[in-house]
Motif scaffolding. Structure first.
Motif, PDB file in Angstrom:
ATOM      1  N   MET A   1       6.957   6.590  19.626  1.00 27.61           N
ATOM      2  CA  MET A   1       5.566   6.749  19.182  1.00 27.61           C
ATOM      3  C   MET A   1       4.662   5.817  19.990  1.00 27.61           C
ATOM      4  SD  MET A   1       4.527   7.109  15.271  1.00 27.61           S
ATOM      5  CE  MET A   1       5.902   8.256  15.105  1.00 27.61           C
ATOM      6  N   ILE A   3       1.156   4.023  20.845  1.00 27.16           N
ATOM      7  CA  ILE A   3      -0.077   3.593  20.189  1.00 27.16           C
ATOM      8  C   ILE A   3      -1.109   3.345  21.289  1.00 27.16           C
ATOM      9  CG2 ILE A   3      -1.094   1.912  18.631  1.00 27.16           C
ATOM     10  CD1 ILE A   3       1.195   3.272  17.313  1.00 27.16           C
ATOM     11  N   ARG A   5      -3.833   1.476  22.869  1.00 24.79           N
ATOM     12  CA  ARG A   5      -4.395   0.138  22.706  1.00 24.79           C
ATOM     13  C   ARG A   5      -5.772   0.112  23.348  1.00 24.79           C
ATOM     14  NH1 ARG A   5      -1.128  -3.532  20.054  1.00 24.79           N
ATOM     15  NH2 ARG A   5       0.950  -2.691  19.961  1.00 24.79           N
ATOM     16  N   ARG A  78      -8.345  -1.866  17.061  1.00 27.29           N
ATOM     17  CA  ARG A  78      -7.855  -0.617  17.631  1.00 27.29           C
ATOM     18  C   ARG A  78      -8.792   0.519  17.233  1.00 27.29           C
ATOM     19  NH1 ARG A  78      -1.547  -0.209  16.689  1.00 27.29           N
ATOM     20  NH2 ARG A  78      -2.186  -0.035  14.523  1.00 27.29           N
ATOM     21  N   GLU A  80      -8.378   2.966  15.190  1.00 26.85           N
ATOM     22  CA  GLU A  80      -8.373   3.388  13.793  1.00 26.85           C
ATOM     23  C   GLU A  80      -8.198   2.237  12.819  1.00 26.85           C
ATOM     24  OE1 GLU A  80      -8.761   6.416  12.585  1.00 26.85           O
ATOM     25  OE2 GLU A  80      -8.891   7.492  14.484  1.00 26.85           O
ATOM     26  N   ASP A  81      -7.677   1.119  13.311  1.00 29.54           N
ATOM     27  CA  ASP A  81      -7.434   0.035  12.368  1.00 29.54           C
ATOM     28  C   ASP A  81      -7.569  -1.323  13.039  1.00 29.54           C
ATOM     29  OD1 ASP A  81      -5.028   0.043  13.817  1.00 29.54           O
ATOM     30  OD2 ASP A  81      -4.114   1.385  12.346  1.00 29.54           O
ATOM     31  N   GLU A  83      -5.900  -5.066  13.384  1.00 27.33           N
ATOM     32  CA  GLU A  83      -4.675  -5.813  13.164  1.00 27.33           C
ATOM     33  C   GLU A  83      -5.004  -7.293  13.190  1.00 27.33           C
ATOM     34  OE1 GLU A  83      -1.199  -5.058  15.434  1.00 27.33           O
ATOM     35  OE2 GLU A  83      -1.467  -2.896  15.375  1.00 27.33           O
ATOM     36  N   VAL A  95      -2.093  -4.660   9.061  1.00 30.19           N
ATOM     37  CA  VAL A  95      -2.756  -3.522   9.685  1.00 30.19           C
ATOM     38  C   VAL A  95      -3.669  -2.909   8.632  1.00 30.19           C
ATOM     39  CG1 VAL A  95      -2.453  -1.359  10.905  1.00 30.19           C
ATOM     40  CG2 VAL A  95      -0.714  -3.120  11.070  1.00 30.19           C
TER      41      VAL A  95
ATOM     42  N   SER B 373      -3.179  -0.837   3.189  1.00 31.43           N
ATOM     43  CA  SER B 373      -2.899  -1.574   4.410  1.00 31.43           C
ATOM     44  C   SER B 373      -1.385  -1.684   4.554  1.00 31.43           C
ATOM     45  CB  SER B 373      -3.538  -2.965   4.382  1.00 31.43           C
ATOM     46  OG  SER B 373      -3.029  -3.719   3.308  1.00 31.43           O
ATOM     47  N   VAL B 374      -0.961  -2.004   5.765  1.00 30.82           N
ATOM     48  CA  VAL B 374       0.463  -2.194   6.028  1.00 30.82           C
ATOM     49  C   VAL B 374       0.625  -3.610   6.556  1.00 30.82           C
ATOM     50  CG1 VAL B 374       2.457  -1.350   7.290  1.00 30.82           C
ATOM     51  CG2 VAL B 374       0.676   0.232   6.608  1.00 30.82           C
ATOM     52  N   ARG B 375       1.619  -4.323   6.052  1.00 32.89           N
ATOM     53  CA  ARG B 375       1.806  -5.709   6.483  1.00 32.89           C
ATOM     54  C   ARG B 375       3.251  -5.953   6.868  1.00 32.89           C
ATOM     55  NH1 ARG B 375       1.137  -9.452   2.257  1.00 32.89           N
ATOM     56  NH2 ARG B 375       1.536  -7.679   0.914  1.00 32.89           N
ATOM     57  N   VAL B 415       5.913  -0.797  10.978  1.00 27.72           N
ATOM     58  CA  VAL B 415       4.505  -1.131  10.752  1.00 27.72           C
ATOM     59  C   VAL B 415       3.610  -0.113  11.441  1.00 27.72           C
ATOM     60  CG1 VAL B 415       2.708  -2.810  11.238  1.00 27.72           C
ATOM     61  CG2 VAL B 415       4.906  -3.580  10.443  1.00 27.72           C
ATOM     62  N   GLN B 416       3.887   0.130  12.722  1.00 29.57           N
ATOM     63  CA  GLN B 416       3.027   1.048  13.465  1.00 29.57           C
ATOM     64  C   GLN B 416       3.175   2.470  12.937  1.00 29.57           C
ATOM     65  OE1 GLN B 416       0.916  -0.322  15.133  1.00 29.57           O
ATOM     66  NE2 GLN B 416       1.817  -2.329  15.475  1.00 29.57           N
ATOM     67  N   ALA B 419       1.478   2.902   9.517  1.00 30.61           N
ATOM     68  CA  ALA B 419       0.024   2.912   9.665  1.00 30.61           C
ATOM     69  C   ALA B 419      -0.436   4.268  10.189  1.00 30.61           C
ATOM     70  CB  ALA B 419      -0.418   1.792  10.604  1.00 30.61           C
ATOM     71  N   LEU B 420       0.291   4.769  11.189  1.00 24.95           N
ATOM     72  CA  LEU B 420      -0.068   6.048  11.796  1.00 24.95           C
ATOM     73  C   LEU B 420       0.099   7.194  10.796  1.00 24.95           C
ATOM     74  CD1 LEU B 420      -0.881   6.655  14.746  1.00 24.95           C
ATOM     75  CD2 LEU B 420       1.412   7.552  15.058  1.00 24.95           C
ATOM     76  N   ARG B 423      -2.478   7.234   8.074  1.00 26.69           N
ATOM     77  CA  ARG B 423      -3.750   7.738   8.579  1.00 26.69           C
ATOM     78  C   ARG B 423      -3.731   9.267   8.579  1.00 26.69           C
ATOM     79  NH1 ARG B 423      -4.387   6.710  14.536  1.00 26.69           N
ATOM     80  NH2 ARG B 423      -3.769   4.633  13.868  1.00 26.69           N
ATOM     81  N   ARG B 427      -6.047  11.841   6.308  1.00 26.58           N
ATOM     82  CA  ARG B 427      -6.899  12.856   6.923  1.00 26.58           C
ATOM     83  C   ARG B 427      -6.613  14.224   6.311  1.00 26.58           C
ATOM     84  NH1 ARG B 427      -6.959  11.220  12.764  1.00 26.58           N
ATOM     85  NH2 ARG B 427      -8.356   9.587  12.040  1.00 26.58           N
TER      86      ARG B 427
END
Lengths: 159, 494
Positions: A1, A3, A5, A78, A80-81, A83, A95, B373-375, B415-416, B419-420, B423, B427
């Protein structure tokens, strides 16, 4: 995946280091100025030297701690969010999607104002979301707030 | 009275007996105090009775005046409540912003055939009360409020509900008695027995504190039993209806859309019987004040029941998606020796699930569109073991799914990814909302019609378009073969 940046990790303002250094120095000087003479009046010059040395060591440890903490702190805007990473012993990475922001808060305490700094804090409906960025230049703080507010509005989502 | 109100508004008073119920509730502790003090007989009785009588007279006058100055009216769009003698308080509750209407009957009110309406409005700090109305009047007003809230004419009766589960009294009693506090009491009594065989004086000294402890436990047991007696869960189009209570009864509707997370809790002793408790977290009002974080309301969907019932209810609330679970790496045993046997977590495109707990197993489901949120958090011990914990936070205080003690590279990826995915889920849901809004504006009947092409509608249970079954599962793109009738799922390949 992958991302996308849009930017690099941004550090906190170096003025925050100066502020922390001043804080430690002031506390250290006051502590040394009280502990030293107190031990001296007790009639033992060796104890006075030891007390001042202890204060210096404590200040050094505090400086080391604050310095590491400063270096660990950073934020990344970023698409959309946002960090935020922080912490030396316990390392945290939050995030927070812009759409989840409820409000953005800028605070500046008396010491922070003296050094021209501000803290930006992001609030979501979750109490655990922990996105705080201390020690920002006022321009950067306002820019961040406006950008976050605009993005939050554009991407807002209900509960 | 305030002049200028529209003449069409039909003001109504509360039930004339409501001061009696209010007074009765306030009087009970006073009477207990009087009884206690007269038994002890320390003070001269005459002066004391004067004080008590004065208090009661004050209470009666206050209650009657409150009844006289309180009135309410419902004109089809707004519920108005006016109260207050000196400081007139006029509340206008727009029906569109109503979140929940609960019917509460304290014991005294139930005896007199009265009920209290508790109305929660978005953004308000506390619920608004109408206490008390006669029982039929209260349920009629509730039905009218809810009908208007759902965009129907106020004469439309309350939609039918489908009972799902009733908790048998025996099981409730068993579950309450099988709690940790009862175990503690038993251990305490056993210790006392051992102690008394050794030394009577020491046992007598301990017995006093034991009594207080036992009374406390008894109260707790009684409270839970009283609150959850005859717990009935039913499904209705506007949410999940819950009715419960022994002395005072509560009838409430849990709006499914406001559910943030679902938790299944299995205490140690309950696991012997295969029982569990199912709770939902609802979003309270949006965050006010600096502490941030909205208020949180936790409600039991099933106080105690077998796993199948819990699964059926969970399916109704968040769908039947079961992401594959995986365990943390072996070195996590060193970090969490007591809970390692439970730890597991997993996610897919719409849901995150995490299992935690030491003695009782807690499974938490979070729909990703609700994630705030994600931590990723890593303590020093975790760093030494190359572990990290990932949190998916939802609205409220410290709630959410915890992916505890995952391998570092997995945590970074999680985490990523979470978050993705959240989202994407958000939506999808907002598109669905827009579509639903368009549909309801154009006056089409309810029940979501899937949109052909890209997966824009969130997966979930909807009314079966074929009409053979009550509900059919929609996987986000197509209707599946999974159907449900009266909460029982089956497979029907069309």
């Amino acid at each position: 995946m992958t991302i996308t940046r849009s930017a690099e990790w941004k550090p906190l303002s170096r003025t925050l280091m100066k502020m922390r250094f001043t804080e430690i120095a002031v506390v250290g000087v006051v502590a040394a100025a009280t502990a030293g003479p107190a031990a001296w009046s007790a009639g033992d010059p060796g104890a006075a030297v030891a007390a001042v040395a202890a204060v210096v060591v404590c200040c050094g440890a505090a400086w080391w701690f604050v310095h590491n903490r400063f270096r660990a702190w950073g934020y990344l805007e970023r698409d959309e969010d946002l960090e935020v990473r922080r912490g030396v012993m316990v390392q945290r990475l939050s995030v927070v999607p812009y759409g989840r922001m409820q409000f953005v808060e800028i605070t500046a305490g008396p010491v922070e104002r003296l050094f021209g700094l501000a803290t930006v804090r992001l609030h979501t409906a979750a109490a655990a979301s922990d996105a705080r960025i201390p020690g920002l230049d006022p321009q950067e703080a306002s820019r961040l707030r406006d950008r976050l507010a605009a993005l939050g509005e554009a991407k807002a989502a209900g509960l | 009275m305030i002049a200028g109100g529209s003449p069409a508004v039909g003001w109504k008073r509360l039930h004339p007996l409501s001061p009696v119920v209010r007074l009765g509730r306030g009087l009970l502790p006073v009477l207990v105090l009087v009884g206690l003090s007269s038994v002890q007989g320390h003070h001269s009785p005459s002066s004391q009775y004067v004080i008590w009588i004065a208090l009661v007279v004050f209470g009666v006058v206050f209650g009657v005046v409150h009844w006289l100055v309180t009135r309410w009216a419902f004109d089809g769009t707004t519920l108005r409540i006016e109260t207050g003698l000196l400081r007139r308080d006029s509340q206008q509750l727009p029906v569109a912003r109503i979140q929940a209407v609960d019917l509460v009957q304290p014991f005294a009110a139930r005896v007199l055939g009265l009920a209290e309406l508790r109305i929660r409005v978005a953004g308000a700090k506390a619920a608004h009360h109408l206490s008390y109305l006669s029982e039929p009047e209260a349920s009629d007003l509730r039905a009218r409020l809810l009908a208007v809230h759902h965009g129907l004419d106020q004469s439309v009766p309350e939609p039918d509900e489908r009972p799902v589960a009733v908790i048998p009294t025996g099981r409730l009693l068993g579950s309450v008695l099988l709690s940790a506090s009862t175990l503690g009491a038993l251990v305490f009594v056993a210790l006392l027995a051992v102690l008394s065989s050794v030394s009577t004086a020491a046992a007598a000294a301990v017995a006093g504190s034991l009594l207080v402890y036992l009374i406390g436990i008894g109260q707790g047991i009684w409270r839970r039993f009283n609150e959850q007696y005859q717990f009935t869960v039913a499904l209705a189009p506007d949410g999940i209806r819950v009715r419960r209570g022994l002395l005072s009864t509560v009838s409430e509707t849990i709006p499914i859309r406001r559910v943030q997370a679902v938790r299944q809790i299995e205490p140690l002793l309950w696991r012997l019987f295969g029982w569990c408790r199912l709770e939902v977290d609802l979003a309270g009002m949006p965050g006010h004040g600096r502490s941030g974080g909205g208020g949180r309301v936790t409600k039991a969907l099933l106080p105690v029941g077998p796993h199948q019932s819990a699964a059926v209810l969970r399916q109704v609330v968040i769908g039947s998606i079961e992401p594959p679970l995986s365990e943390p790496p072996r070195q996590a045993r060193l970090k969490a020796p007591l809970s390692y046997h439970f730890l597991a977590a997993g996610h897919d495109g719409v849901m995150a699930v995490a299992v935690t707990g030491r003695v009782q197993r807690v499974t938490c489901w979070v729909p990703l569109e609700k994630a705030q949120s994600v931590r990723r958090v890593q303590g020093p011990v975790q760093r030494a073991l190359h572990l990290a914990t990932v949190h998916v936070d939802v609205a409220g205080r410290r709630v959410g799914a915890k992916f505890r003690d995952r391998a570092v590279d997995e945590a970074d990826r999680l985490v990523q990814e979470l978050a993705l995915l959240s989202r994407g889920a958000r939506r999808r849901v907002s598109v669905e909302d827009t579509l639903a809004g368009v549909r309801s504006a154009s006056g089409s009947p309810d029940g979501l019609t899937p949109v052909a092409g890209p997966p824009v509608t969130a997966p979930g249970w909807f009314a079966d378009p074929a009409g053979h079954h009550q509900a059919r599962y929609f996987d986000g793109r197509d209707w599946t073969e999974h159907v449900a009738d009266d909460g029982v799922t089956s497979v029907d390949r069309r």
